[in-house]
Enzyme design. Sequence first.
Site, PDB file in Angstrom:
ATOM      1  N   CYS A  82      83.032  -7.545  61.868  1.00  0.00           N
ATOM      2  CA  CYS A  82      83.793  -8.370  60.919  1.00  0.00           C
ATOM      3  C   CYS A  82      83.575  -7.828  59.532  1.00  0.00           C
ATOM      4  CB  CYS A  82      83.278  -9.799  60.890  1.00  0.00           C
ATOM      5  SG  CYS A  82      83.788 -10.715  62.285  1.00  0.00           S
ATOM      6  N   ALA A  83      84.654  -7.739  58.798  1.00  0.00           N
ATOM      7  CA  ALA A  83      84.568  -7.293  57.408  1.00  0.00           C
ATOM      8  C   ALA A  83      83.829  -8.335  56.566  1.00  0.00           C
ATOM      9  CB  ALA A  83      85.983  -7.101  56.867  1.00  0.00           C
ATOM     10  N   SER A 110      81.173  -3.472  61.047  1.00  0.00           N
ATOM     11  CA  SER A 110      82.503  -3.103  60.544  1.00  0.00           C
ATOM     12  C   SER A 110      82.420  -1.992  59.506  1.00  0.00           C
ATOM     13  CB  SER A 110      83.154  -4.333  59.896  1.00  0.00           C
ATOM     14  OG  SER A 110      84.313  -3.962  59.181  1.00  0.00           O
ATOM     15  N   GLN A 133      81.832   0.415  64.045  1.00  0.00           N
ATOM     16  CA  GLN A 133      83.296   0.281  64.174  1.00  0.00           C
ATOM     17  C   GLN A 133      83.983   1.199  63.181  1.00  0.00           C
ATOM     18  OE1 GLN A 133      85.340  -1.738  61.687  1.00  0.00           O
ATOM     19  NE2 GLN A 133      87.164  -0.976  62.742  1.00  0.00           N
ATOM     20  N   TYR A 135      87.827   2.599  61.548  1.00  0.00           N
ATOM     21  CA  TYR A 135      89.271   2.792  61.429  1.00  0.00           C
ATOM     22  C   TYR A 135      89.408   4.274  61.101  1.00  0.00           C
ATOM     23  CZ  TYR A 135      89.957  -2.279  61.125  1.00  0.00           C
ATOM     24  OH  TYR A 135      89.995  -3.625  61.400  1.00  0.00           O
ATOM     25  N   THR A 161      88.862   0.919  66.418  1.00  0.00           N
ATOM     26  CA  THR A 161      89.808  -0.209  66.463  1.00  0.00           C
ATOM     27  C   THR A 161      91.227   0.338  66.410  1.00  0.00           C
ATOM     28  OG1 THR A 161      88.207  -1.652  65.405  1.00  0.00           O
ATOM     29  CG2 THR A 161      90.508  -2.338  65.278  1.00  0.00           C
ATOM     30  N   ARG A 170      98.782 -12.469  57.412  1.00  0.00           N
ATOM     31  CA  ARG A 170      98.058 -13.746  57.486  1.00  0.00           C
ATOM     32  C   ARG A 170      98.556 -14.638  56.363  1.00  0.00           C
ATOM     33  NH1 ARG A 170      93.040  -9.820  58.297  1.00  0.00           N
ATOM     34  NH2 ARG A 170      93.757  -8.957  60.252  1.00  0.00           N
ATOM     35  N   LYS A 230      88.719  -0.402  70.851  1.00  0.00           N
ATOM     36  CA  LYS A 230      88.791  -1.863  70.673  1.00  0.00           C
ATOM     37  C   LYS A 230      90.227  -2.298  70.375  1.00  0.00           C
ATOM     38  CE  LYS A 230      86.957  -5.571  67.726  1.00  0.00           C
ATOM     39  NZ  LYS A 230      88.019  -5.925  66.790  1.00  0.00           N
ATOM     40  N   HIS A 254      92.083  -8.889  68.272  1.00  0.00           N
ATOM     41  CA  HIS A 254      91.602  -8.965  66.893  1.00  0.00           C
ATOM     42  C   HIS A 254      91.513 -10.428  66.422  1.00  0.00           C
ATOM     43  CE1 HIS A 254      91.199  -5.807  63.595  1.00  0.00           C
ATOM     44  NE2 HIS A 254      90.975  -6.907  62.923  1.00  0.00           N
ATOM     45  N   ARG A 257      94.625 -11.987  64.765  1.00  0.00           N
ATOM     46  CA  ARG A 257      94.900 -11.677  63.354  1.00  0.00           C
ATOM     47  C   ARG A 257      95.918 -10.555  63.189  1.00  0.00           C
ATOM     48  NH1 ARG A 257      90.718 -13.464  60.091  1.00  0.00           N
ATOM     49  NH2 ARG A 257      90.435 -11.644  58.767  1.00  0.00           N
ATOM     50  N   ASP A 285      86.519  -9.714  73.560  1.00  0.00           N
ATOM     51  CA  ASP A 285      86.252 -10.709  72.525  1.00  0.00           C
ATOM     52  C   ASP A 285      87.502 -11.530  72.310  1.00  0.00           C
ATOM     53  OD1 ASP A 285      88.027  -9.610  70.547  1.00  0.00           O
ATOM     54  OD2 ASP A 285      86.443  -8.410  69.653  1.00  0.00           O
ATOM     55  N   GLY A 286      87.323 -12.672  71.631  1.00  0.00           N
ATOM     56  CA  GLY A 286      88.468 -13.521  71.303  1.00  0.00           C
ATOM     57  C   GLY A 286      88.326 -14.907  71.896  1.00  0.00           C
ATOM     58  N   ARG A 289      83.719 -19.704  72.474  1.00  0.00           N
ATOM     59  CA  ARG A 289      83.058 -20.764  71.704  1.00  0.00           C
ATOM     60  C   ARG A 289      82.042 -21.533  72.545  1.00  0.00           C
ATOM     61  NH1 ARG A 289      85.372 -17.882  68.860  1.00  0.00           N
ATOM     62  NH2 ARG A 289      87.065 -18.328  67.400  1.00  0.00           N
TER      63      ARG A 289
HETATM   64  C1  LIG Z   1      87.040 -12.352  59.144  1.00  0.00           C
HETATM   65  C2  LIG Z   1      87.225 -11.332  60.222  1.00  0.00           C
HETATM   66  C3  LIG Z   1      87.110  -9.988  59.911  1.00  0.00           C
HETATM   67  C4  LIG Z   1      87.285  -9.032  60.911  1.00  0.00           C
HETATM   68  N1  LIG Z   1      87.093  -7.720  60.596  1.00  0.00           N
HETATM   69  C5  LIG Z   1      87.208  -6.791  61.574  1.00  0.00           C
HETATM   70  C6  LIG Z   1      86.940  -5.447  61.283  1.00  0.00           C
HETATM   71  O1  LIG Z   1      86.566  -5.074  60.181  1.00  0.00           O
HETATM   72  N2  LIG Z   1      87.106  -4.554  62.285  1.00  0.00           N
HETATM   73  C7  LIG Z   1      87.503  -4.928  63.547  1.00  0.00           C
HETATM   74  O2  LIG Z   1      87.642  -4.086  64.434  1.00  0.00           O
HETATM   75  N3  LIG Z   1      87.739  -6.214  63.841  1.00  0.00           N
HETATM   76  C8  LIG Z   1      87.593  -7.159  62.902  1.00  0.00           C
HETATM   77  N4  LIG Z   1      87.801  -8.468  63.207  1.00  0.00           N
HETATM   78  C9  LIG Z   1      88.149  -8.854  64.586  1.00  0.00           C
HETATM   79  C10 LIG Z   1      86.894  -9.201  65.404  1.00  0.00           C
HETATM   80  O3  LIG Z   1      86.098  -8.052  65.599  1.00  0.00           O
HETATM   81  C11 LIG Z   1      87.216  -9.769  66.790  1.00  0.00           C
HETATM   82  O4  LIG Z   1      88.086  -8.891  67.478  1.00  0.00           O
HETATM   83  C12 LIG Z   1      87.821 -11.175  66.829  1.00  0.00           C
HETATM   84  O5  LIG Z   1      87.703 -11.866  65.626  1.00  0.00           O
HETATM   85  C13 LIG Z   1      87.147 -11.954  67.954  1.00  0.00           C
HETATM   86  O6  LIG Z   1      87.613 -13.238  68.022  1.00  0.00           O
HETATM   87  P1  LIG Z   1      86.753 -14.538  67.568  1.00  0.00           P
HETATM   88  O7  LIG Z   1      86.771 -14.553  66.085  1.00  0.00           O
HETATM   89  O8  LIG Z   1      87.573 -15.651  68.180  1.00  0.00           O
HETATM   90  O9  LIG Z   1      85.380 -14.434  68.162  1.00  0.00           O
HETATM   91  C14 LIG Z   1      87.618  -9.438  62.233  1.00  0.00           C
HETATM   92  C15 LIG Z   1      87.726 -10.798  62.537  1.00  0.00           C
HETATM   93  C16 LIG Z   1      87.521 -11.749  61.546  1.00  0.00           C
HETATM   94  C17 LIG Z   1      87.632 -13.205  61.924  1.00  0.00           C
HETATM   95  C1  LIG Z   2      88.402  -5.148  52.928  1.00  0.00           C
HETATM   96  C2  LIG Z   2      89.459  -4.673  53.849  1.00  0.00           C
HETATM   97  C3  LIG Z   2      89.479  -5.517  55.081  1.00  0.00           C
HETATM   98  C4  LIG Z   2      90.292  -4.877  56.111  1.00  0.00           C
HETATM   99  C5  LIG Z   2      90.568  -5.691  57.315  1.00  0.00           C
HETATM  100  C6  LIG Z   2      89.438  -6.085  58.153  1.00  0.00           C
HETATM  101  C7  LIG Z   2      89.943  -6.683  59.401  1.00  0.00           C
HETATM  102  O1  LIG Z   2      89.989  -6.018  60.404  1.00  0.00           O
HETATM  103  C8  LIG Z   2      90.421  -8.062  59.441  1.00  0.00           C
HETATM  104  O2  LIG Z   2      90.810  -8.530  60.532  1.00  0.00           O
HETATM  105  O3  LIG Z   2      90.464  -8.749  58.401  1.00  0.00           O
END
Ligand SMILES: Cc1cc2nc3c(=O)[nH]c(=O)nc-3n(C[C@H](O)[C@H](O)[C@H](O)COP(=O)(O)O)c2cc1C
Ligand SMILES: CCCCCCC(=O)C(=O)O
Length: 374
Positions: A82-83, A110, A133, A135, A161, A170, A230, A254, A257, A285-286, A289
Site C-alpha cells: 500500500c502506498a 509498495s 512491489q 511498477y 503490479t 476514484r 499481482k 487492487h 481501485r 488479496d481483496g 476481513r
Molecule cells: C490505500 C491503498 C494503496 C494501495 N497501494 C498499492 C500500491 O502501491 N501497489 C499495489 O500493487 N497495490 C496497492 N494497493 C492495492 C493492495 O495491494 C491490494 O491489492 C488491495 O487493496 C487488497 O484489498 P483490501 O484492501 O480489501 O485488503 C493499494 C490499496 C490501498 C487501499
Molecule cells: C503516490 C502515488 C500513488 C500511486 C498509486 C498507488 C496505488 O496503487 C493505489 O491504489 O493508490
Amino acid sequence: MNHAGGPVCIKDLETIARGVMPSGAWGYYDSGANDEQTKYSNLSAFDEYRLHPRYLRDVSTVSTETTVLGQRVKTPLGVAPCAMHKLAHADGELATSRAASGHGSIMILSTYATASLEKVIAEGDGSTQYWMQLYVYRERRVSEAIVRRAEKAGFKALVLTVDAPVLGRRLIDARNKFNPPDDLVLENFAQDKESKTFGALFGANGDQSLSWENGVAWLQSITKLPIIVKGILTKEDTELAIKYGCAGVIVSNHGGRQLDGALSSIDALPQVVAAAQDKLEVYMDGGIRRGTDIFKALALGARAVFVARPVLWGLAYKGERGVRHALGLLQKELELTMMLTGTTSIEQIDRSFVYQPVNRWVRYNKRGELVAKL
Ligand SMILES: Cc1cc2nc3c(=O)[nH]c(=O)nc-3n(C[C@H](O)[C@H](O)[C@H](O)COP(=O)(O)O)c2cc1C
Ligand SMILES: CCCCCCC(=O)C(=O)O
C-alpha cells in the site's frame, strides 16, 4: 459504538480509523474506482461460500505454519503493498514492518512507500519475508535501480503490479481534490516537489506500453529474484505467467481501485488455481476481513492471502500496536475457524470444506449493510 475494551474485529478498526483520519487521507485509503462495485463485491462474494465443518477430529493443537516460495512462514496471512503508510501514522511503514515481523509471514512493500526499503527491512527480526512491489516505469533504469536496492537489502521476491497501466478513477479523491501531501516523501522513488500530484507521479512515469515481453521478460533478464505478478484474474493470464517463468501470481483487483466491474478476487481464484496446475504459487488479496475469509481462500487453493486496508486501519488506530492488533485479530479468527471446521494444519484445508450454493447472491449497500438475499 463503544470501543472501551479495544476493537474486537476488523470492522471496529475501520470505524475507529474513519473517525481519526483526515477526510482526504481516509478517502484515498477507502475508495474504490467509480461506483465501487468491485470494491463491495470483494466483500460480499465471500458470503456466497459456506463452510462444511467436520467434527470429532481432535483440534486441541492447531498450527497455521506453511511454506511460501519454499520457506517456512508462521501463517499464510501477509501484508499487501500500500502506498503512503504515513498518511495513517507518523511511523508509517516502519511501524508496519515491526508489527509484520512479530507476525512472522510476508510484508510486501509498495514502491510508493513513505520509508526507504532499506529502513523498512531493517525493522524485521528475520522471521518475516519481505517482497518488493514494483511498477515498471518507462525509464527502465528507475525500476532497475529499485530492483538492485531490493536485492542488496535482502528482499526475497519482486511483485510486479500489472493491473494499473493507468490509475483507476476514484471519485472520492476527485471530489476531495486529494493528492499526496507536500510533506510526505516517497523514499524509494526520486521526485521533485512540483510533481506531487497523482497524475505527475503515476501517469508521467508509468509505461502504458508494458507487456509480458517488455515487462516480465525484461525483469527476468535483470534479476534472479523470483517474480510474482499481482493483479491476475483470468486463467489466460495465469497460463502466460507460467510461460514467462513467474514464481507466483496474486489474484487481485487492487482492492476494487482499478477496473470497476472486475470480478471479485475470491470468485476469480478457482479458475486461476485450476490453470496454475501447481506450476506456480497462487496467492490472493481483496476483501479479507475475517478469519473465515482467509479459510475460504485457502480452501479454494490460495497458498497465502494478503490484507491491505485492515493494516492501514490498524496503523491509524495505534501505529505498530494497531497493526499488530489487526493482524492478531485475523490470525486468531483463522485459528478459531480451523478448530471449528476440524482442521489442525493448513495442508488439511481443501475444497471439501467450502460449498457455493448456486443462484444465491447477497447484496450490501454502500454502508456495508445487508440489503438483499436473492
Ligand atoms: C490505500 C491503498 C494503496 C494501495 N497501494 C498499492 C500500491 O502501491 N501497489 C499495489 O500493487 N497495490 C496497492 N494497493 C492495492 C493492495 O495491494 C491490494 O491489492 C488491495 O487493496 C487488497 O484489498 P483490501 O484492501 O480489501 O485488503 C493499494 C490499496 C490501498 C487501499
Ligand atoms: C503516490 C502515488 C500513488 C500511486 C498509486 C498507488 C496505488 O496503487 C493505489 O491504489 O493508490
